[in-house]
Design a protein around this motif. Structure first.
Motif, PDB file in Angstrom:
ATOM      1  N   GLU A 156       0.848  -1.193   0.000  1.00 48.66           N
ATOM      2  CA  GLU A 156       0.000   0.000   0.000  1.00 48.66           C
ATOM      3  C   GLU A 156       0.889   1.250   0.000  1.00 48.66           C
ATOM      4  N   LEU A 157       0.259   2.394   0.138  1.00 48.31           N
ATOM      5  CA  LEU A 157       1.000   3.647   0.256  1.00 48.31           C
ATOM      6  C   LEU A 157       1.442   3.807   1.713  1.00 48.31           C
ATOM      7  N   PHE A 158       2.590   4.421   1.925  1.00 52.84           N
ATOM      8  CA  PHE A 158       3.055   4.658   3.300  1.00 52.84           C
ATOM      9  C   PHE A 158       2.864   6.141   3.608  1.00 52.84           C
ATOM     10  N   VAL A 159       1.815   6.421   4.373  1.00 50.45           N
ATOM     11  CA  VAL A 159       1.442   7.817   4.664  1.00 50.45           C
ATOM     12  C   VAL A 159       1.187   7.956   6.158  1.00 50.45           C
ATOM     13  N   ASP A 160       1.779   8.975   6.743  1.00 52.06           N
ATOM     14  CA  ASP A 160       1.561   9.285   8.162  1.00 52.06           C
ATOM     15  C   ASP A 160       1.891   8.083   9.069  1.00 52.06           C
ATOM     16  N   GLY A 161       2.923   7.373   8.704  1.00 47.69           N
ATOM     17  CA  GLY A 161       3.409   6.279   9.547  1.00 47.69           C
ATOM     18  C   GLY A 161       2.639   4.978   9.410  1.00 47.69           C
ATOM     19  N   THR A 162       1.630   4.931   8.523  1.00 49.16           N
ATOM     20  CA  THR A 162       0.869   3.687   8.369  1.00 49.16           C
ATOM     21  C   THR A 162       0.688   3.366   6.880  1.00 49.16           C
ATOM     22  N   TRP A 163       0.258   2.130   6.622  1.00 52.82           N
ATOM     23  CA  TRP A 163      -0.011   1.686   5.256  1.00 52.82           C
ATOM     24  C   TRP A 163      -1.462   1.961   4.946  1.00 52.82           C
ATOM     25  N   ARG A 164      -1.705   2.592   3.822  1.00 56.50           N
ATOM     26  CA  ARG A 164      -3.107   2.850   3.472  1.00 56.50           C
ATOM     27  C   ARG A 164      -3.334   2.612   1.978  1.00 56.50           C
ATOM     28  N   PRO A 165      -4.564   2.114   1.654  1.00 52.79           N
ATOM     29  CA  PRO A 165      -4.833   1.842   0.236  1.00 52.79           C
ATOM     30  C   PRO A 165      -4.911   3.143  -0.568  1.00 52.79           C
ATOM     31  N   PRO A 166      -4.670   3.063  -1.850  1.00 51.96           N
ATOM     32  CA  PRO A 166      -4.742   4.284  -2.665  1.00 51.96           C
ATOM     33  C   PRO A 166      -6.185   4.726  -2.845  1.00 51.96           C
ATOM     34  N   GLU A 167      -6.391   6.002  -2.928  1.00 53.43           N
ATOM     35  CA  GLU A 167      -7.746   6.547  -3.051  1.00 53.43           C
ATOM     36  C   GLU A 167      -8.446   5.981  -4.287  1.00 53.43           C
ATOM     37  N   SER A 168      -7.674   5.769  -5.373  1.00 50.01           N
ATOM     38  CA  SER A 168      -8.263   5.289  -6.631  1.00 50.01           C
ATOM     39  C   SER A 168      -8.529   3.783  -6.615  1.00 50.01           C
ATOM     40  N   GLY A 169      -7.934   3.063  -5.679  1.00 52.75           N
ATOM     41  CA  GLY A 169      -8.047   1.601  -5.673  1.00 52.75           C
ATOM     42  C   GLY A 169      -7.156   0.945  -6.716  1.00 52.75           C
ATOM     43  N   ALA A 170      -6.285   1.728  -7.347  1.00 55.79           N
ATOM     44  CA  ALA A 170      -5.463   1.181  -8.447  1.00 55.79           C
ATOM     45  C   ALA A 170      -4.163   0.551  -7.932  1.00 55.79           C
ATOM     46  N   TYR A 171      -3.851  -0.630  -8.473  1.00 61.42           N
ATOM     47  CA  TYR A 171      -2.600  -1.330  -8.160  1.00 61.42           C
ATOM     48  C   TYR A 171      -1.966  -1.754  -9.472  1.00 61.42           C
ATOM     49  N   GLU A 172      -0.659  -1.761  -9.525  1.00 61.00           N
ATOM     50  CA  GLU A 172       0.061  -2.247 -10.712  1.00 61.00           C
ATOM     51  C   GLU A 172       1.105  -3.256 -10.240  1.00 61.00           C
ATOM     52  N   PRO A 173       1.320  -4.310 -11.038  1.00 64.01           N
ATOM     53  CA  PRO A 173       2.369  -5.251 -10.631  1.00 64.01           C
ATOM     54  C   PRO A 173       3.753  -4.652 -10.857  1.00 64.01           C
ATOM     55  N   THR A 174       4.703  -5.004  -9.991  1.00 60.38           N
ATOM     56  CA  THR A 174       6.098  -4.697 -10.316  1.00 60.38           C
ATOM     57  C   THR A 174       6.719  -6.008 -10.789  1.00 60.38           C
ATOM     58  N   ILE A 200       1.481  -3.156  -6.510  1.00 63.01           N
ATOM     59  CA  ILE A 200       1.889  -1.905  -5.865  1.00 63.01           C
ATOM     60  C   ILE A 200       0.790  -0.860  -6.017  1.00 63.01           C
ATOM     61  N   ALA A 201       0.422  -0.250  -4.903  1.00 63.58           N
ATOM     62  CA  ALA A 201      -0.585   0.827  -4.932  1.00 63.58           C
ATOM     63  C   ALA A 201      -0.071   1.995  -5.762  1.00 63.58           C
ATOM     64  N   GLN A 202      -0.983   2.647  -6.475  1.00 67.51           N
ATOM     65  CA  GLN A 202      -0.624   3.796  -7.312  1.00 67.51           C
ATOM     66  C   GLN A 202      -1.259   5.051  -6.726  1.00 67.51           C
ATOM     67  N   ALA A 203      -0.416   5.986  -6.355  1.00 65.93           N
ATOM     68  CA  ALA A 203      -0.924   7.199  -5.692  1.00 65.93           C
ATOM     69  C   ALA A 203      -1.435   8.203  -6.724  1.00 65.93           C
ATOM     70  N   ASN A 204      -2.565   8.822  -6.406  1.00 68.46           N
ATOM     71  CA  ASN A 204      -3.082   9.893  -7.283  1.00 68.46           C
ATOM     72  C   ASN A 204      -3.023  11.250  -6.563  1.00 68.46           C
ATOM     73  N   ASP A 205      -3.671  12.265  -7.139  1.00 73.87           N
ATOM     74  CA  ASP A 205      -3.603  13.616  -6.570  1.00 73.87           C
ATOM     75  C   ASP A 205      -4.063  13.646  -5.110  1.00 73.87           C
ATOM     76  N   ALA A 206      -5.163  12.904  -4.821  1.00 73.14           N
ATOM     77  CA  ALA A 206      -5.705  12.924  -3.453  1.00 73.14           C
ATOM     78  C   ALA A 206      -4.700  12.310  -2.478  1.00 73.14           C
ATOM     79  N   ASP A 207      -4.012  11.249  -2.924  1.00 74.00           N
ATOM     80  CA  ASP A 207      -3.009  10.615  -2.049  1.00 74.00           C
ATOM     81  C   ASP A 207      -1.814  11.550  -1.837  1.00 74.00           C
TER      82      ASP A 207
END
Ligand code: NDP
Length: 486
Positions: free
Chosen positions: A31-49, A61-68
């Motif tokens: 997920e995204l690492f924000v404010d010390g915790t893991w959180r899903p991306p606002e868009s719900g989008a994930y891409e494989p690495t 891997i979570a994909q961060a958008n403008d809101a994230d």
């Protein structure tokens, strides 16, 4: 000059020596690492690495958008006052703790770096990860001595910094960015490259283990759009970017007119200059290290080889023979010298430029070797009969391809070396210290190595001139972009 045949020709056979991966426990999804915790991306989008050596997915891997980006910048802003007020010595201890934890997890980090990016385990194990730890150690030491590094001036952190890193040295570039930023009292939002997010995400785990206060480091995987959004966020105080010159120009345009700091570490077309008085065998090793290290995915790669005419034939023959000994293949095999190309897109870019080289009339030699059936590979390649106007002499190939040109005099060497839009690095091979210093003075390059190449150290500043960007990373100079002085 005649080339003497060696008295003994050794034909080394190597048994495979693969690094074990069974102890690596990657999550299925990051997920995204924000404010010390893991959180899903606002868009719900994930891409494989993808593992570029096998084309197999490693994790989603979570994909961060403008809101994230907005949420991460807000978390970094909220964390700033407490982080800034911490006694500098205490801040330094956190940075030191991150360095120690990188060392503790070094083996795991090296393997993941090779799996995600395709670089040989020998390099991730011996260069990338130890140097990443060394950067955190080095800047931990600066945290409570900042004014000494900045000529006794009063210093304050810039604030919230946005940092964007490329895929060629994923964790090392994260270290180059985060270590000075944290030591100077900033909080950060960092975007790793799309094709190599894993070690940055493992570093997020390390930040948790180090009990770094929430929001001080935020890691937002995503693509170019995530980076563009971070650059344009109105509450960012400084941007640090390493990557292509094209994107660097876009960032410079996007930040123009705003009161924010900016450092750009961009591309290069660095000259590696061999004079006729050089120790030729040593120079050949340096040429190989200069261009084939990390598959040539190195901003300061010695991709233009300038050889003094009187020794050109000898150097080229010895280089070609040495290239035939390079082992290309499985990045996790400890014998491997040249691993996988980082992505299908990068492979296409290399192929297109190499085709252009042939079309424009340069002579191509590519090492013949067995390449794996799957994955992205490009065998070490040498171009001779290169004219300074050829694309392969002008554009950054970012692959295991070296373009050879010759010169007659010292003045011509300097002129040819400087005949580029870039100015990142150069190498000078000569027996004479006075010549090396004179040539270095004439070169417009941020780093000049003498009788060596691709040497990095946290105490030593790195950065470019011209289209290679501006600002320095490393050393005391690397503190300057992260502080306001008064
Ligand atoms: P980029 O410059 O596109 O990528 C570097 C970083 O910037 C990545 O994290 C990337 O995200 C991000 N990014 C992409 N577009 C934007 C944008 N508009 N605003 C902000 N951030 C952005 O390099 P490439 O990966 O496309 O490589 C292209 C060429 O660049 C290479 O062939 C090589 O010549 C050169 N290069 C030079 C590097 C250096 O160290 N000097 C490093 C990497 C590349 P994402 O990964 O999702 O695209």
């Amino acid at each position: 000059m005649a080339i003497t045949t060696p008295r003994t020709a050794l034909d080394w056979e190597y048994s495979p020596a693969p690094e074990a991966t069974d102890h690596i426990k990657l999550r299925d999804r990051y997920e995204l690492f924000v404010d010390g915790t893991w959180r899903p991306p606002e868009s719900g989008a994930y891409e494989p690495t993808i593992n570029p050596a096998t084309e197999e997915p490693l994790a989603e891997i979570a994909q961060a958008n403008d809101a994230d980006v907005d949420a991460a910048v807000a978390a970094a802003r909220a964390a700033l006052p407490r982080w800034q007020k911490l006694p500098a010595l205490e801040r330094g201890k956190y940075v030191f703790r991150i360095a120690r934890l990188i060392q503790e997890r070094a083996r795991e980090l090296a393997i993941v770096e090779s799996l995600d990016g395709g670089k040989p385990i020998r390099e991730s194990r011996d260069v990338d990860i130890p140097l990443a730890a060394a950067h955190f150690f080095y800047y931990a030491g600066w945290a409570d001595k900042l004014q000494y590094g900045l000529a006794g001036r009063n210093v304050a952190p810039m604030g919230v910094v946005g940092q964007i890193v490329p895929w060629n040295f994923p964790l090392l570039m994260v270290a180059w960015k985060l270590a000075p930023a944290l030591a100077c009292g900033n909080t950060a939002v960092l975007k790793p490259a799309e094709t190599t997010p894993l070690t940055a995400l493992l570093l997020a785990e390390i930040c948790q283990e180090a009990e770094l206060p929430a929001g001080v480091v935020n890691i937002l995987p995503g693509d170019g759009a995530t980076g563009a959004s971070l650059v344009r966020h109105p509450d960012i105080d400084k941007i640090a970017f390493t990557g292509s010159t094209g994107v660097g120009k876009d960032i410079q345009a996007a930040t123009a007119g705003r009161d924010i700091g900016l450092t750009l570490e961009l591309g290069g077309k660095s000259a590696n200059i061999v004079f006729d008085d050089a120790a030729i065998d040593q120079a050949v090793e340096g040429i190989v290290n200069g261009i084939f290290f990390n598959q040539g995915h190195v901003c300061c790669a010695g991709s233009r080889l300038l050889i003094q005419e009187s020794v050109a034939e000898e150097v080229i023959e010895k280089l070609w023979r040495r290239m035939g000994l390079l082992r290309v293949g499985d990045p996790l095999d400890k014998n491997t010298d040249v691993g996988a190309i980082n992505s299908a897109e990068q492979l296409q870019r290399i192929e297109a430029l190499v085709d252009a080289g042939e079309r424009e009339g340069a002579t191509r030699r590519t090492v013949s070797c067995d390449l794996p059936d799957r994955g992205y590979w490009f065998a070490p390649t040498l171009f001779t009969d290169v004219a300074p106007v050829h694309k392969i002499a002008v554009e950054e190939i970012f692959g295991p391809v070296v373009s050879v040109m010759t010169f007659r005099t010292q003045a011509e060497a300097i002129e040819k070396a400087n005949a580029t839009a870039y100015g990142l690095a150069a190498g000078v091979w000569t027996d004479k210290g006075s010549r090396a210093l004179a040539v270095a003075r004439g070169l417009k390059a941020g780093v000049v190595w003498q009788n060596t190449y691709n040497q990095f150290d946290p105490t030593s500043p790195f950065g470019g001139y011209k289209e290679s960007g501006f600002g320095r990373e490393g050393g005391a100079a690397g503190l300057r972009p992260y502080v306001r002085v008064s």
